[in-house]
Design a protein around this motif. Structure first.
Motif, mmCIF file in Angstrom:
data_model
loop_
_atom_site.group_PDB
_atom_site.id
_atom_site.type_symbol
_atom_site.label_atom_id
_atom_site.label_comp_id
_atom_site.label_asym_id
_atom_site.label_seq_id
_atom_site.Cartn_x
_atom_site.Cartn_y
_atom_site.Cartn_z
ATOM 1 N N GLN A 1 0.840 -1.199 0.000
ATOM 2 C CA GLN A 1 0.000 0.000 0.000
ATOM 3 C C GLN A 1 0.866 1.236 0.000
ATOM 4 N N ASP A 2 0.541 2.159 -0.882
ATOM 5 C CA ASP A 2 1.265 3.423 -0.958
ATOM 6 C C ASP A 2 0.877 4.273 0.250
ATOM 7 N N PRO A 3 1.834 4.685 1.080
ATOM 8 C CA PRO A 3 1.484 5.438 2.293
ATOM 9 C C PRO A 3 0.898 6.819 2.009
ATOM 10 N N LEU B 1 -4.796 -3.155 -8.976
ATOM 11 C CA LEU B 1 -4.517 -1.842 -8.408
ATOM 12 C C LEU B 1 -5.830 -1.240 -7.944
ATOM 13 N N TYR B 2 -5.916 -0.955 -6.615
ATOM 14 C CA TYR B 2 -7.125 -0.379 -6.019
ATOM 15 C C TYR B 2 -6.801 1.054 -5.607
ATOM 16 N N THR B 3 -7.424 2.029 -6.272
ATOM 17 C CA THR B 3 -7.129 3.442 -6.024
ATOM 18 C C THR B 3 -8.349 4.137 -5.440
ATOM 19 N N PRO B 4 -8.276 4.652 -4.193
ATOM 20 C CA PRO B 4 -9.414 5.365 -3.601
ATOM 21 C C PRO B 4 -9.719 6.642 -4.391
ATOM 22 N N LEU B 5 -11.014 6.883 -4.645
ATOM 23 C CA LEU B 5 -11.435 8.067 -5.391
ATOM 24 C C LEU B 5 -12.215 9.047 -4.529
ATOM 25 N N GLY B 6 -12.505 8.687 -3.275
ATOM 26 C CA GLY B 6 -13.331 9.528 -2.409
ATOM 27 C C GLY B 6 -14.772 9.078 -2.426
ATOM 28 N N ASN B 7 -15.507 9.474 -1.408
ATOM 29 C CA ASN B 7 -16.934 9.127 -1.270
ATOM 30 C C ASN B 7 -17.165 7.617 -1.290
ATOM 31 N N GLY B 8 -16.196 6.862 -0.778
ATOM 32 C CA GLY B 8 -16.335 5.422 -0.684
ATOM 33 C C GLY B 8 -16.164 4.678 -1.993
ATOM 34 N N GLU B 9 -15.765 5.383 -3.037
ATOM 35 C CA GLU B 9 -15.603 4.764 -4.345
ATOM 36 C C GLU B 9 -14.132 4.436 -4.608
ATOM 37 N N VAL B 10 -13.911 3.335 -5.295
ATOM 38 C CA VAL B 10 -12.557 2.870 -5.599
ATOM 39 C C VAL B 10 -12.481 2.515 -7.077
ATOM 40 N N ASP C 1 -4.936 -4.958 9.938
ATOM 41 C CA ASP C 1 -4.137 -3.888 10.538
ATOM 42 C C ASP C 1 -3.207 -3.234 9.519
ATOM 43 N N PHE C 2 -2.843 -3.952 8.478
ATOM 44 C CA PHE C 2 -1.858 -3.437 7.524
ATOM 45 C C PHE C 2 -2.493 -2.653 6.363
ATOM 46 N N ILE C 3 -3.847 -2.520 6.377
ATOM 47 C CA ILE C 3 -4.527 -1.739 5.340
ATOM 48 C C ILE C 3 -5.181 -0.523 5.951
ATOM 49 N N GLN C 4 -4.832 0.642 5.428
ATOM 50 C CA GLN C 4 -5.410 1.896 5.916
ATOM 51 C C GLN C 4 -6.455 2.386 4.920
ATOM 52 N N GLU C 5 -7.647 2.660 5.432
ATOM 53 C CA GLU C 5 -8.721 3.144 4.563
ATOM 54 C C GLU C 5 -8.585 4.647 4.321
ATOM 55 N N ALA C 6 -9.026 5.060 3.141
ATOM 56 C CA ALA C 6 -9.065 6.492 2.831
ATOM 57 C C ALA C 6 -10.229 7.143 3.550
ATOM 58 N N ALA D 1 -3.275 3.882 -2.274
ATOM 59 C CA ALA D 1 -3.586 2.891 -3.304
ATOM 60 C C ALA D 1 -2.945 1.562 -2.938
ATOM 61 N N VAL D 2 -3.681 0.481 -3.153
ATOM 62 C CA VAL D 2 -3.213 -0.866 -2.820
ATOM 63 C C VAL D 2 -2.882 -1.607 -4.117
#
Length: 259
Positions: free
Chosen positions: A159-161, A194-203, A253-258, A165-166
């Motif tokens: 995951q990119d700190p 590649l999972y990239t957070p876009l905001g508003n719960g969308e990926v 624990d190793f995944i941080q949500e946007a 993005a995962v």
């Protein structure tokens, strides 16, 4: 002129009959003599077409299919027989849920329920949160006359700190376990999620696929059906995997949500 002087349109002379019968046999003999040359020309043509196909390619992603919010691209590199494929879509998923689709679904029950042709799943190295990886054997039935395929794959999560993005790299590990008789072991697989957070719960979900089926499996079949098969996996099969209770409730624990 006497009646007896009128020519009769009766049976042809024996020589004419023999000549007429000889013509088809002569054509057949000529065709048989030419057959090896025609076969050689066909082989040369196929060989030349394969060389031309292998040398072709723009090395650029090109859109092949777009429907229901899914875009599927292909890339042909010069020197390669198989195309690579990339699918892109958006969805309302958490990053934990998407990673859970990898960790929680390595069971035979889930495989047979959600993946057509699933024959076997065997966890070779269980998920390790220290190495952020696991190794799993998947065995899939192929349509006749092709032998079943085994893929031993090592999945690595990072995951990119900054962007959060995962990335999940899925790479063939064919020698992680002894080969089983009656199946072809895949030796080339370099897939990536590649999972990239876009905001508003969308990926944004991006899936890259670079695979060689190995053994007796014409590359043309993979190239012709690859875009549609990639679409069906992303649109038809992936949502069912991600909506399973164990996956939706997954927290790591190793995944941080946007936020």
């Amino acid at each position: 002129m006497a009646v007896t002087d009128i020519p009769l349109a009766a049976t042809p002379a024996p020589a004419v009959q023999a000549q007429a019968q000889a013509r088809p046999r002569g054509k057949l003999r000529r065709l048989l003599r030419a057959a090896p040359y025609l076969a050689a020309i066909a082989v040369i043509g196929v060989f030349a077409a394969n060389l031309a196909w292998r040398a072709s390619g723009s090395n650029q992603w090109q859109l092949e299919l777009e429907k229901n919010g899914v875009k599927v691209y292909s890339l042909k590199s010069p020197g390669a027989y198989n195309k690579q494929y990339k699918a892109v879509m958006r969805g309302k998923y958490t990053l934990n849920q998407l990673v859970g689709g990898l960790i929680e679904n390595s069971t035979e029950e889930n495989c047979k329920q959600h993946i057509p042709g699933c024959l076997q799943v065997q966890v070779i190295r269980p998920w390790n949160s220290r190495t952020m990886s696991d190794t799993v054997l998947w065995k899939l039935q192929m349509p006749p006359p092709f032998a079943p395929r085994e893929s031993v794959i090592r999945s690595q999560v990072s995951q990119d700190p900054k962007t959060l993005a995962v990335t999940v790299d899925v790479i063939a590990a064919p020698n992680a376990i002894a080969r089983n008789p009656g199946a072809v072991r895949l030796t080339h697989m370099q897939n990536q999620w590649l999972y990239t957070p876009l905001g508003n719960g969308e990926v944004e979900i991006q899936f890259l696929q670079d695979i060689d089926m190995g053994g007796f499996f014409p590359a043309i079949l993979l190239n012709l059906a690859g875009a549609q098969q990639t679409y069906m996996f992303i649109h038809d099969q992936l949502p069912g995997l991600l909506d399973m209770p164990a996956v939706k409730q997954a927290r790591y624990d190793f995944i941080q949500e946007a936020r």
